[in-house]
Write an enzyme that holds these catalytic residues in place. Structure first.
Site, mmCIF file in Angstrom:
data_model
loop_
_atom_site.group_PDB
_atom_site.id
_atom_site.type_symbol
_atom_site.label_atom_id
_atom_site.label_comp_id
_atom_site.label_asym_id
_atom_site.label_seq_id
_atom_site.Cartn_x
_atom_site.Cartn_y
_atom_site.Cartn_z
ATOM 1 N N GLY A 80 -4.120 -5.265 6.738
ATOM 2 C CA GLY A 80 -4.772 -5.656 7.610
ATOM 3 C C GLY A 80 -6.318 -5.129 7.844
ATOM 4 O O GLY A 80 -6.387 -3.694 7.450
ATOM 5 N N CYS A 90 -4.936 -10.404 5.078
ATOM 6 C CA CYS A 90 -6.428 -9.851 5.721
ATOM 7 C C CYS A 90 -7.613 -10.945 5.486
ATOM 8 O O CYS A 90 -7.391 -11.263 4.580
ATOM 9 C CB CYS A 90 -6.635 -8.443 4.492
ATOM 10 S SG CYS A 90 -8.384 -7.476 5.180
ATOM 11 N N CYS A 130 -8.464 -4.864 -4.241
ATOM 12 C CA CYS A 130 -6.846 -5.030 -3.231
ATOM 13 C C CYS A 130 -6.209 -5.663 -3.386
ATOM 14 O O CYS A 130 -6.437 -6.913 -3.025
ATOM 15 C CB CYS A 130 -7.408 -4.105 -1.874
ATOM 16 S SG CYS A 130 -5.718 -4.668 0.049
ATOM 17 N N CYS A 182 2.230 5.328 7.731
ATOM 18 C CA CYS A 182 0.336 4.913 7.410
ATOM 19 C C CYS A 182 1.315 2.496 8.441
ATOM 20 O O CYS A 182 1.734 2.510 7.601
ATOM 21 C CB CYS A 182 0.410 4.536 6.323
ATOM 22 S SG CYS A 182 -0.605 2.729 5.142
ATOM 23 N N GLU A 204 4.676 -4.446 6.834
ATOM 24 C CA GLU A 204 5.277 -3.055 5.790
ATOM 25 C C GLU A 204 5.108 -1.855 6.405
ATOM 26 O O GLU A 204 3.805 -1.376 6.729
ATOM 27 C CB GLU A 204 5.243 -3.180 4.931
ATOM 28 C CG GLU A 204 5.958 -2.911 4.200
ATOM 29 C CD GLU A 204 6.222 -3.181 2.537
ATOM 30 O OE1 GLU A 204 6.979 -3.960 2.337
ATOM 31 O OE2 GLU A 204 4.592 -2.776 1.113
ATOM 32 N N CYS A 233 -11.630 -7.542 -0.431
ATOM 33 C CA CYS A 233 -12.133 -6.211 -1.006
ATOM 34 C C CYS A 233 -11.596 -6.737 -2.643
ATOM 35 O O CYS A 233 -9.868 -6.728 -2.425
ATOM 36 C CB CYS A 233 -11.683 -4.929 -0.627
ATOM 37 S SG CYS A 233 -12.303 -4.479 1.048
ATOM 38 N N CYS A 293 -1.491 2.058 -0.901
ATOM 39 C CA CYS A 293 -2.155 1.526 -0.489
ATOM 40 C C CYS A 293 -2.210 -0.177 -1.124
ATOM 41 O O CYS A 293 -2.538 0.316 -2.430
ATOM 42 C CB CYS A 293 -3.678 2.162 -0.325
ATOM 43 S SG CYS A 293 -3.329 3.461 0.883
ATOM 44 N N SER A 327 -13.621 3.025 4.518
ATOM 45 C CA SER A 327 -13.400 2.879 3.330
ATOM 46 C C SER A 327 -14.581 2.681 2.320
ATOM 47 O O SER A 327 -15.562 1.384 2.402
ATOM 48 C CB SER A 327 -12.586 1.683 2.618
ATOM 49 O OG SER A 327 -11.653 1.544 3.775
HETATM 50 N N1 SAH Z 1 -8.699 -2.591 5.960
HETATM 51 C C1 SAH Z 1 -8.742 -1.390 6.386
HETATM 52 C C2 SAH Z 1 -7.534 0.086 6.400
HETATM 53 C C3 SAH Z 1 -5.982 -0.614 5.568
HETATM 54 S S1 SAH Z 1 -6.561 -0.262 3.601
HETATM 55 C C4 SAH Z 1 -9.905 -0.643 5.091
HETATM 56 O O1 SAH Z 1 -9.764 -1.264 3.865
HETATM 57 O O2 SAH Z 1 -9.867 0.240 5.405
HETATM 58 C C5 SAH Z 1 -6.439 0.935 3.058
HETATM 59 C C6 SAH Z 1 -6.609 2.198 2.242
HETATM 60 O O3 SAH Z 1 -6.125 2.037 0.496
HETATM 61 C C7 SAH Z 1 -8.368 1.374 2.112
HETATM 62 O O4 SAH Z 1 -9.097 2.348 1.278
HETATM 63 C C8 SAH Z 1 -8.512 0.548 0.868
HETATM 64 O O5 SAH Z 1 -9.719 0.576 0.518
HETATM 65 C C9 SAH Z 1 -7.478 1.430 -0.083
HETATM 66 N N2 SAH Z 1 -6.876 0.982 -1.071
HETATM 67 C C10 SAH Z 1 -6.562 -0.808 -0.956
HETATM 68 N N3 SAH Z 1 -6.125 -1.078 -2.460
HETATM 69 C C11 SAH Z 1 -6.177 -0.404 -2.623
HETATM 70 C C12 SAH Z 1 -5.536 -0.268 -4.621
HETATM 71 N N4 SAH Z 1 -5.519 -1.211 -5.103
HETATM 72 N N5 SAH Z 1 -5.638 1.432 -4.554
HETATM 73 C C13 SAH Z 1 -5.892 2.444 -3.953
HETATM 74 N N6 SAH Z 1 -6.550 2.271 -3.141
HETATM 75 C C14 SAH Z 1 -6.196 0.661 -1.879
HETATM 76 FE FE1 SF4 Z 2 -8.531 -5.777 4.135
HETATM 77 FE FE2 SF4 Z 2 -8.441 -2.986 3.466
HETATM 78 FE FE3 SF4 Z 2 -7.285 -4.788 2.056
HETATM 79 FE FE4 SF4 Z 2 -10.410 -5.026 1.617
HETATM 80 S S1 SF4 Z 2 -9.304 -2.605 1.878
HETATM 81 S S2 SF4 Z 2 -9.109 -6.526 1.499
HETATM 82 S S3 SF4 Z 2 -10.370 -4.490 4.310
HETATM 83 S S4 SF4 Z 2 -6.536 -4.136 3.965
#
Ligand code: SAH
Ligand code: SF4
Length: 387
Positions: A189, A134, A141, A127, A113, A138, A363, A243
């Site tokens: 990812g 992944c 996420c 983006c 995506e 986290c 995100c 992050s």
């Molecule tokens: N893996 C990398 C890049 C992809 S995630 C990383 O973690 O930085 C991109 C951003 O989206 C990160 O800052 C992540 O913490 C945030 N993110 C993930 N899930 C989210 C959610 N449910 N609501 C808001 N931001 C989120």
């Molecule tokens: Fe992976 Fe980034 Fe999501 Fe963490 S926030 S699970 S590193 S995609």
């Protein structure tokens, strides 16, 4: 539904060789592929590769027939062995706020995506995803709840940009007034677990004779893979986003379990050593706003303290809830109060307004919803077929 086994291929002549796609290769790979296929002599390979490169990456062509200054016989020879076609777009959605989302199938079972968000960066940001799924988990996420399928190749990363530019009608590469001005690796990812392919893709995207998006307008976001941060800086010269989401190890470990391996102090040391940081080249800190978890005024102050001395921007991301999560997004007033503390410390407009919510382009939600929708469409089709 009746299923008949198709064995016709087994007895037929050997399958046609898979056509290699030239449009996601680096310049060096492109020249090597032409030599290997014996369509050019080695001494002519660089010149021919440059010519093809401009057609593919400056003009965005997806058919050898459009390469008008390449001789007809050469075009035919190329088309016999190679392709410059795009992967299939499984789904395309446009939000009322102009956000666009594509689900792209690059190979069987590999669906990626990509989201275009207008009015972010200089004009609009894309983006992109670096992996399907992944390995990290986290807790807030949704991608983190999906297992890793695999790393994307450089070609699969570049294809996301090419498809967005097809849709935005940005070929040939405009010098000014671009709609797609910035790239952020904030899709699915962890890009630093796929750094070689991410770096090769950036070489292609940033090339001056092609898509030509400057490295300073490309941002790579990481959850904090400390040992790869220096390599990212040296190899790609792109902008760094972290992050962070918490200011102490106890909480960060709960939100970003990778913190157990690389705690905040080590992360901050790697960030401070990132090449050529300055007020014009700042690190972005992403901080997801989770109700009652990390959103108190004391935590805003702790954030200001933690970032002292680092040329930084802060992005407060309202949490995007997904089915099954226990987290909630902080109240708007709480987010504003948090932002006001950051503002007073000199950080301008740190709240990232939610975009594309109507098409679930946010995100942490990438892929899952489209999968659900398609699964329900499949069930409906199966029901119809059974009747
Ligand atoms: N893996 C990398 C890049 C992809 S995630 C990383 O973690 O930085 C991109 C951003 O989206 C990160 O800052 C992540 O913490 C945030 N993110 C993930 N899930 C989210 C959610 N449910 N609501 C808001 N931001 C989120
Ligand atoms: Fe992976 Fe980034 Fe999501 Fe963490 S926030 S699970 S590193 S995609």
């Amino acid at each position: 539904m009746g299923v008949t086994l198709d064995l016709s291929r087994a007895s037929a002549a050997p399958a046609a060789p898979v056509m290699r796609n030239l449009s996601g290769m680096t310049r060096a790979e492109l020249a090597a592929a032409l030599i290997e296929a014996e369509v050019v002599r080695p001494e002519k390979a660089r010149m021919r590769a440059t010519q093809l490169w401009r057609w593919i990456h400056h003009y965005g062509v997806t058919d050898f027939a459009a390469m008008s200054d390449v001789a007809k016989e050469m075009r035919a020879a190329l088309a016999e062995r190679f392709t410059v076609a795009r992967p299939e777009i499984v789904e395309r959605q446009v939000s009322k706020d102009g956000t666009r989302k594509w689900l792209i199938r690059t190979a069987p079972g590999i669906e990626v995506e990509t989201v275009y968000i207008p009015d972010v960066g200089r004009a609009g940001a894309l983006c992109v995803s670096s992996q399907v799924g992944c390995t990290l988990n986290c807790t807030f996420c949704h991608t983190g709840t999906q297992a890793l399928v695999r790393n994307l190749t450089a070609a699969e990363i570049v294809a996301q940009v090419q498809i967005a530019r097809d849709d935005l009608e940005e070929w040939p590469s405009p010098k000014e007034d671009r709609r797609l001005s910035n790239i952020v690796f904030m899709g699915m990812g962890e890009p630093l677990y796929n750094l070689d392919n991410v770096a090769a893709a950036i070489d292609i995207i940033a090339d001056h004779e092609g898509i030509a998006i400057s490295r300073r307008r490309i941002t790579v976001s990481t959850s904090g893979v400390v040992p790869e941060i220096p390599r990212l800086g040296e190899r790609t010269q792109t902008m760094l986003a972290i992050s962070l989401h918490a200011t102490n190890d106890a909480l960060r470990e709960k939100l970003v379990p990778l913190n157990r391996k690389y705690p905040i102090a080590e992360l901050m040391a790697a960030i401070k050593a990132y090449p050529q940081l300055s007020n014009a080249k700042r690190v972005t800190f992403e901080y997801v706003m989770l109700k009652g978890v990390n959103d108190s005024p004391a935590e805003a102050k702790a954030l200001v303290k933690l970032l002292a001395g680092v040329p930084a921007k802060i992005n407060l991301i309202p949490f995007n809830p997904w089915p099954g999560t226990d987290y909630e997004c902080s109240d708007w007033g709480t987010i504003e109060a948090f932002a006001a503390i950051l503002n007073r410390a000199g950080y301008a407009s740190p709240i990232r307004t939610p975009r594309g919510r109507d098409i679930l382009a946010a995100c942490g939600q990438l892929k899952s919803e489209s999968e659900k929708l398609r699964a329900s469409a499949r069930r409906a089709a199966e029901r119809d077929a059974a009747e």
